[in-house]
Design a protein around this motif. Structure first.
Motif, mmCIF file in Angstrom:
data_model
loop_
_atom_site.group_PDB
_atom_site.id
_atom_site.type_symbol
_atom_site.label_atom_id
_atom_site.label_comp_id
_atom_site.label_asym_id
_atom_site.label_seq_id
_atom_site.Cartn_x
_atom_site.Cartn_y
_atom_site.Cartn_z
ATOM 1 N N VAL A 119 -12.003 -18.950 -1.154
ATOM 2 C CA VAL A 119 -12.329 -20.262 -0.588
ATOM 3 C C VAL A 119 -12.348 -21.334 -1.683
ATOM 4 N N VAL A 120 -13.026 -21.042 -2.795
ATOM 5 C CA VAL A 120 -13.096 -22.075 -3.854
ATOM 6 C C VAL A 120 -11.749 -22.217 -4.569
ATOM 7 N N PHE A 121 -10.991 -21.105 -4.632
ATOM 8 C CA PHE A 121 -9.685 -21.161 -5.301
ATOM 9 C C PHE A 121 -8.734 -22.100 -4.558
ATOM 10 N N THR A 122 -8.850 -22.112 -3.235
ATOM 11 C CA THR A 122 -7.945 -22.951 -2.436
ATOM 12 C C THR A 122 -8.518 -24.351 -2.220
ATOM 13 N N SER A 123 -9.672 -24.647 -2.802
ATOM 14 C CA SER A 123 -10.257 -25.985 -2.670
ATOM 15 C C SER A 123 -10.011 -26.772 -3.953
ATOM 16 N N SER A 124 -10.036 -28.070 -3.829
ATOM 17 C CA SER A 124 -9.845 -28.909 -5.007
ATOM 18 C C SER A 124 -10.756 -30.140 -4.894
ATOM 19 N N PRO A 125 -11.068 -30.824 -5.972
ATOM 20 C CA PRO A 125 -10.621 -30.534 -7.343
ATOM 21 C C PRO A 125 -11.385 -29.351 -7.951
ATOM 22 N N ARG A 126 -10.790 -28.750 -8.968
ATOM 23 C CA ARG A 126 -11.381 -27.574 -9.605
ATOM 24 C C ARG A 126 -12.750 -27.887 -10.222
#
Lengths: 78, 163
Positions: free
Chosen positions: B119-126
């Motif tokens: 979930v966090v990997f596919t969210s942005s910004p990092r």
């Protein structure tokens, strides 16, 4: 074609860090509970079970090697 | 002529058990000390360099060598090497004797961890959505943390192939 829709992470860094802390605390808490309760499998028991079969022990070794490569060769700290 | 008599090491009984346990702890301390020493040196190496690749490749090649020597490529369980159940708390000899739900809980926890990472990997910004890797990399800006991470990774590899 399967269109996988993932939920969005919380919009704030602080909220995400709280979730990471909860995940880490749950893992550590369960390991401590397993160490204190002989009838519960600890992480060492999970590793031992994974080593019983050729595909899973290969995956274990490959995963460890990947972790080192990803962290120490591809890490961009500094 | 000087004749030195040495007592033969006992093969069984409490004394032999004690010697085996002591030997195991000696090996554990030696492995941790070696990992710390390697980590202290390797922590000075910059990523994306040939030296960094070599520093990772050497332990990986060693682990693969040990695994092949122990018959990891063959079917069935690998031969037992450790005295894990003797030096630790009393445990069933194999995982099957544990409460069945225990392994399910571990599987659920790791599935949850992987799902959250996705979930966090596919969210942005990092910056606002740190992944496990980005958090690790932030922490590794500090040399001692980097050395500790190296040592932890090496001990983990030793644990996986020798346990």
């Amino acid at each position: 074609v399967i269109d996988l829709v993932l939920p969005d992470a919380p919009a704030s860094r602080a909220a995400n860090l709280v979730v990471w802390s909860v995940v880490a605390a749950t893992l550590v808490g369960w390991q401590v509970a397993a160490l204190l309760t002989p009838s519960l499998p600890s992480l060492a028991d999970v590793v031992r079970r994974l080593r019983d079969r050729r595909p899973t022990r290969s995956a274990l070794l490959i995963g460890w090697a990947w972790l080192g490569w990803h962290t120490f060769v591809q890490g961009s700290w500094g | 002529v000087v004749c030195v008599r040495t007592r033969a090491a006992p093969q069984s009984g409490p004394e032999a058990y004690g010697a085996r346990v002591a030997g195991r702890w000696t090996r554990v301390f030696a492995a941790v000390a070696a990992a710390l020493a390697y980590g202290a040196v390797a922590a000075r190496i910059d990523p994306y360099t040939s030296l960094a690749r070599l520093a990772v490749a050497v332990p990986v090649a060693s682990a693969v060598g040990v695994a092949v020597h122990d018959g990891w490529h063959r079917r069935g369980p690998v031969r037992a090497r450790s005295l894990g159940s003797e030096v630790g708390r009393a445990r069933p000899a194999d995982g099957r004797a544990h409460r069945p739900g225990g392994l399910f809980v571990w599987a659920s926890l790791f599935t949850g961890l992987a799902a959250w990472q996705l979930v966090v990997f596919t969210s942005s910004p990092r910056e606002d959505n740190p992944t496990f890797s980005s958090l690790t990399i932030e922490a590794m800006a500090h040399g001692p943390v980097r050395a500790g991470a190296w040592a932890a990774w090496l001990v983990l590899g030793w644990y996986v192939v020798r346990r």
